[in-house]
Design a protein around this motif. Sequence first.
Motif, PDB file in Angstrom:
ATOM      1  N   ARG A  43     -13.508 -96.504 -15.353  1.00 52.30           N
ATOM      2  CA  ARG A  43     -13.203 -95.913 -16.669  1.00 52.30           C
ATOM      3  C   ARG A  43     -12.405 -94.618 -16.499  1.00 52.30           C
ATOM      4  NH1 ARG A  43     -18.491 -94.675 -19.828  1.00 52.30           N
ATOM      5  NH2 ARG A  43     -19.232 -95.635 -17.910  1.00 52.30           N
ATOM      6  N   PHE A  44     -11.465 -94.406 -17.370  1.00 52.81           N
ATOM      7  CA  PHE A  44     -10.703 -93.161 -17.422  1.00 52.81           C
ATOM      8  C   PHE A  44     -10.900 -92.543 -18.802  1.00 52.81           C
ATOM      9  CE2 PHE A  44      -7.379 -93.072 -13.936  1.00 52.81           C
ATOM     10  CZ  PHE A  44      -7.940 -94.109 -13.191  1.00 52.81           C
ATOM     11  N   TYR A  45     -11.263 -91.271 -18.841  1.00 52.27           N
ATOM     12  CA  TYR A  45     -11.292 -90.522 -20.097  1.00 52.27           C
ATOM     13  C   TYR A  45     -10.105 -89.564 -20.112  1.00 52.27           C
ATOM     14  CZ  TYR A  45     -16.120 -91.970 -21.143  1.00 52.27           C
ATOM     15  OH  TYR A  45     -17.248 -92.683 -21.443  1.00 52.27           O
ATOM     16  N   VAL A  46      -9.426 -89.503 -21.235  1.00 53.87           N
ATOM     17  CA  VAL A  46      -8.249 -88.641 -21.360  1.00 53.87           C
ATOM     18  C   VAL A  46      -8.544 -87.595 -22.434  1.00 53.87           C
ATOM     19  CG1 VAL A  46      -5.786 -88.597 -21.887  1.00 53.87           C
ATOM     20  CG2 VAL A  46      -6.765 -90.556 -20.682  1.00 53.87           C
ATOM     21  N   SER A  47      -8.247 -86.345 -22.141  1.00 54.00           N
ATOM     22  CA  SER A  47      -8.545 -85.259 -23.090  1.00 54.00           C
ATOM     23  C   SER A  47      -7.258 -84.791 -23.781  1.00 54.00           C
ATOM     24  CB  SER A  47      -9.173 -84.068 -22.353  1.00 54.00           C
ATOM     25  OG  SER A  47      -8.160 -83.325 -21.701  1.00 54.00           O
ATOM     26  N   ALA A  48      -7.449 -83.878 -24.728  1.00 58.89           N
ATOM     27  CA  ALA A  48      -6.300 -83.292 -25.416  1.00 58.89           C
ATOM     28  C   ALA A  48      -5.485 -82.403 -24.475  1.00 58.89           C
ATOM     29  CB  ALA A  48      -6.776 -82.491 -26.626  1.00 58.89           C
ATOM     30  N   ALA A  49      -6.081 -82.034 -23.325  1.00 61.51           N
ATOM     31  CA  ALA A  49      -5.367 -81.162 -22.382  1.00 61.51           C
ATOM     32  C   ALA A  49      -4.478 -81.956 -21.422  1.00 61.51           C
ATOM     33  CB  ALA A  49      -6.381 -80.336 -21.583  1.00 61.51           C
ATOM     34  N   HIS A  50      -4.665 -83.271 -21.364  1.00 62.64           N
ATOM     35  CA  HIS A  50      -3.794 -84.085 -20.506  1.00 62.64           C
ATOM     36  C   HIS A  50      -2.451 -84.295 -21.208  1.00 62.64           C
ATOM     37  CE1 HIS A  50      -7.733 -85.085 -18.763  1.00 62.64           C
ATOM     38  NE2 HIS A  50      -7.116 -85.586 -17.716  1.00 62.64           N
ATOM     39  N   GLY A  51      -1.418 -84.498 -20.387  1.00 63.79           N
ATOM     40  CA  GLY A  51      -0.094 -84.710 -20.984  1.00 63.79           C
ATOM     41  C   GLY A  51       0.796 -85.488 -20.037  1.00 63.79           C
ATOM     42  N   GLU A  52       2.090 -85.416 -20.320  1.00 58.59           N
ATOM     43  CA  GLU A  52       3.073 -86.209 -19.549  1.00 58.59           C
ATOM     44  C   GLU A  52       3.035 -85.900 -18.051  1.00 58.59           C
ATOM     45  OE1 GLU A  52       5.047 -88.859 -20.268  1.00 58.59           O
ATOM     46  OE2 GLU A  52       3.828 -88.821 -22.078  1.00 58.59           O
ATOM     47  N   ALA A  53       2.819 -84.619 -17.699  1.00 53.05           N
ATOM     48  CA  ALA A  53       2.812 -84.259 -16.268  1.00 53.05           C
ATOM     49  C   ALA A  53       1.687 -84.993 -15.555  1.00 53.05           C
ATOM     50  CB  ALA A  53       2.644 -82.750 -16.109  1.00 53.05           C
ATOM     51  N   GLU A  54       0.522 -85.069 -16.203  1.00 55.94           N
ATOM     52  CA  GLU A  54      -0.620 -85.749 -15.572  1.00 55.94           C
ATOM     53  C   GLU A  54      -0.365 -87.260 -15.483  1.00 55.94           C
ATOM     54  OE1 GLU A  54      -1.147 -83.230 -17.890  1.00 55.94           O
ATOM     55  OE2 GLU A  54      -1.577 -81.888 -16.204  1.00 55.94           O
ATOM     56  N   VAL A  55       0.255 -87.818 -16.534  1.00 58.77           N
ATOM     57  CA  VAL A  55       0.575 -89.246 -16.508  1.00 58.77           C
ATOM     58  C   VAL A  55       1.498 -89.528 -15.317  1.00 58.77           C
ATOM     59  CG1 VAL A  55       1.771 -91.129 -17.717  1.00 58.77           C
ATOM     60  CG2 VAL A  55       0.265 -89.591 -18.996  1.00 58.77           C
ATOM     61  N   ALA A  56       2.545 -88.721 -15.181  1.00 56.96           N
ATOM     62  CA  ALA A  56       3.524 -88.955 -14.107  1.00 56.96           C
ATOM     63  C   ALA A  56       2.859 -88.845 -12.738  1.00 56.96           C
ATOM     64  CB  ALA A  56       4.674 -87.956 -14.238  1.00 56.96           C
ATOM     65  N   GLU A  57       2.015 -87.830 -12.572  1.00 60.03           N
ATOM     66  CA  GLU A  57       1.359 -87.622 -11.270  1.00 60.03           C
ATOM     67  C   GLU A  57       0.410 -88.782 -10.947  1.00 60.03           C
ATOM     68  OE1 GLU A  57      -1.257 -84.140  -9.353  1.00 60.03           O
ATOM     69  OE2 GLU A  57       0.130 -83.413 -10.878  1.00 60.03           O
ATOM     70  N   THR A  58      -0.282 -89.259 -11.962  1.00 58.54           N
ATOM     71  CA  THR A  58      -1.255 -90.345 -11.754  1.00 58.54           C
ATOM     72  C   THR A  58      -0.534 -91.649 -11.401  1.00 58.54           C
ATOM     73  OG1 THR A  58      -2.658 -89.252 -13.371  1.00 58.54           O
ATOM     74  CG2 THR A  58      -3.244 -91.515 -12.813  1.00 58.54           C
ATOM     75  N   VAL A  59       0.555 -91.914 -12.099  1.00 59.07           N
ATOM     76  CA  VAL A  59       1.310 -93.142 -11.830  1.00 59.07           C
ATOM     77  C   VAL A  59       1.914 -93.086 -10.423  1.00 59.07           C
ATOM     78  CG1 VAL A  59       3.332 -94.476 -12.546  1.00 59.07           C
ATOM     79  CG2 VAL A  59       1.732 -93.604 -14.250  1.00 59.07           C
ATOM     80  N   GLN A  60       2.392 -91.915 -10.058  1.00 59.52           N
ATOM     81  CA  GLN A  60       2.948 -91.732  -8.709  1.00 59.52           C
ATOM     82  C   GLN A  60       1.881 -92.007  -7.647  1.00 59.52           C
ATOM     83  OE1 GLN A  60       5.802 -91.427  -7.444  1.00 59.52           O
ATOM     84  NE2 GLN A  60       4.991 -91.060  -5.383  1.00 59.52           N
ATOM     85  N   ALA A  61       0.658 -91.514  -7.908  1.00 58.17           N
ATOM     86  CA  ALA A  61      -0.450 -91.744  -6.960  1.00 58.17           C
ATOM     87  C   ALA A  61      -0.762 -93.240  -6.873  1.00 58.17           C
ATOM     88  CB  ALA A  61      -1.690 -90.963  -7.401  1.00 58.17           C
ATOM     89  N   ALA A  62      -0.789 -93.915  -8.027  1.00 62.28           N
ATOM     90  CA  ALA A  62      -1.111 -95.353  -8.031  1.00 62.28           C
ATOM     91  C   ALA A  62      -0.043 -96.136  -7.263  1.00 62.28           C
ATOM     92  CB  ALA A  62      -1.217 -95.862  -9.469  1.00 62.28           C
ATOM     93  N   ARG A  63       1.218 -95.740  -7.475  1.00 60.25           N
ATOM     94  CA  ARG A  63       2.316 -96.437  -6.770  1.00 60.25           C
ATOM     95  C   ARG A  63       2.140 -96.260  -5.261  1.00 60.25           C
ATOM     96  NH1 ARG A  63       6.495 -94.363  -9.543  1.00 60.25           N
ATOM     97  NH2 ARG A  63       6.369 -96.044 -11.060  1.00 60.25           N
ATOM     98  N   HIS A 101      -2.562 -90.958 -27.485  1.00 58.47           N
ATOM     99  CA  HIS A 101      -1.188 -91.326 -27.140  1.00 58.47           C
ATOM    100  C   HIS A 101      -0.981 -91.204 -25.624  1.00 58.47           C
ATOM    101  CE1 HIS A 101       3.163 -91.608 -27.352  1.00 58.47           C
ATOM    102  NE2 HIS A 101       3.222 -90.515 -26.610  1.00 58.47           N
ATOM    103  N   THR A 102      -1.438 -90.092 -25.048  1.00 59.79           N
ATOM    104  CA  THR A 102      -1.295 -89.891 -23.601  1.00 59.79           C
ATOM    105  C   THR A 102      -2.018 -91.008 -22.855  1.00 59.79           C
ATOM    106  OG1 THR A 102      -1.311 -87.503 -23.990  1.00 59.79           O
ATOM    107  CG2 THR A 102      -1.648 -88.215 -21.726  1.00 59.79           C
ATOM    108  N   GLY A 103      -3.236 -91.324 -23.325  1.00 55.48           N
ATOM    109  CA  GLY A 103      -4.019 -92.386 -22.678  1.00 55.48           C
ATOM    110  C   GLY A 103      -3.308 -93.727 -22.744  1.00 55.48           C
ATOM    111  N   ARG A 104      -2.726 -94.038 -23.897  1.00 53.29           N
ATOM    112  CA  ARG A 104      -2.030 -95.327 -24.020  1.00 53.29           C
ATOM    113  C   ARG A 104      -0.797 -95.382 -23.114  1.00 53.29           C
ATOM    114  NH1 ARG A 104      -3.723 -94.854 -29.414  1.00 53.29           N
ATOM    115  NH2 ARG A 104      -1.757 -93.862 -29.997  1.00 53.29           N
ATOM    116  N   ARG A 105      -0.117 -94.244 -23.004  1.00 54.34           N
ATOM    117  CA  ARG A 105       1.047 -94.180 -22.100  1.00 54.34           C
ATOM    118  C   ARG A 105       0.601 -94.469 -20.665  1.00 54.34           C
ATOM    119  NH1 ARG A 105       5.015 -93.749 -20.803  1.00 54.34           N
ATOM    120  NH2 ARG A 105       5.312 -91.718 -19.828  1.00 54.34           N
TER     121      ARG A 105
END
Length: 473
Positions: free
Chosen positions: A433-453, A361-365
């Motif tokens: 390629r990106f691998y997403v683990s069970a330890a990743h969550g919304e905070a990591e998604v937000a930080e990654t998207v911010q970096a990409a922007r 789910h985190t990966g798809r987000r």
Amino acid sequence: MAYVLASWLTLLVIHGRTVSSQMIHTTTDRYAGSRALLERARQSLAGGVSSPFRAKFPVPLFLQDGEGPKVRDVDGNEYIDYTLAWGPLILGHKHPRLVAILREQAAKPHIFGAQHELEYQVAELIQSLVPCAERVVFTSSGSEAVQCALRLARAYTSRNKILKFEGYYHGWLDSVLLSHHPSAAEMGPPEHPHVVLGSQGQTPNSADNVLVARWNDLECVEKLFAEQGDFIAAVITEPVLCNSGCILPEPGYLEGLRKLTQEYGALLIFHEIIAGFRIAPGGAQAVYKVTPDLATFGKALAGGLTLSAFAGRREILEQMAEGRVAFGGTFNGNSFSLAAALATLDEISRDGGRLLQHANHTGRRLMQALAETAAEAGVPLSVTGFGAAFSLHFGPNQIHRDYRDYLLDDRESLRRFLHAMLDRGIYSLPDGRFYVSAAHGEAEVAETVQAARSVFHSQEWKAGEGKLTTDER
Ligand SMILES: Cc1ncc(COP(=O)(O)O)c(C=O)c1O
């Protein structure tokens, strides 16, 4: 980016000169420590790395520590880790249960080279999760698991040929390192791809018993079966093409492979080294509801310890027990790896596979958010995959069905993007390629998207536009 290293504790010996780095100094290179250590390692270790794939990162980092979804390098930089050691760390770094189990295991004999109870305990767990797993065999590496699965298939069918697909990596051994990443000039016509050797030093006749087809193209496979079906022992495929862009199978494709192999008396091998214990506890075969005759596993199986396996129909695997098919391995079934596997498989399968659902789910987000961020910035990017593994594709080509589409990607933009993301604390594999683990969550998604922007709106990104090439691989 100016970066101040206040306490760089690494002691460097470079070209025979000792450099004490306990001094306080300023550098504009935030990777100075990694670069210096790579230089030192090159004096003893061929190329300075233990696997040449690792030299392909924008900067080959020297890593020092990790916790959950984060990793830290010797320069003190912290990253969100989407490499997960090229896949295995499905629970993230230093998962408390794994740490505890390995501590406990350290007090016990490290290896027996004989039977012990963890072997059947892990095998039983795999049996309960994976549809094809009537029997299980453990190996150390994925490459070995593939080698043995192919030997079993050839012995079982008394046929020699293996049908594999363009763009697929099944390990580095001579028998399968074929048409992994051929160039456009080498690949041959789409309806009849050439079998292309992957390495100098590989025996040229490795190609003799291998046929190569385009993936996601049932017609191409049907044609090869019509021509040589009586000689084909097995078709080997990842159910998701992970090593060339995380491309999903089209509806009906895997079912088609199952039907064709059955019609011609060949075996179907699902190579689940990446998707296994990542896409779902039962692997891709459970998700796509297609049961192969054999399947190979590795990576996530032991949460980061050295373990691979193959599993499948009883009568095929028991050819080894009967002594008809040879196989061995000093470190097979070692207790450390199996203890880790028992804990990992239990973690990912309990509560209906909640942890893997979370990782996917985190990966798809993240897939969706990265695609939207690129679209907002006018950057041509498509994102393919299943969540816990996905790939970025730059360039105008938005359709990815197989390796030939992946080959059209704009690799220079990818390289620049990954480097800029690394500078912003996002660490992913050099092929996008990106691998997403069970330890990743919304905070990591937000930080990654911010970096990409931030990358897409930066001067460095804009300055690079218009200099794009597609031929770097
Ligand atoms: C899809 C796939 N198959 C096989 C392998 C080989 O596994 P190992 O490196 O354990 O030999 C890898 C390794 O990265 C892989 O990605």
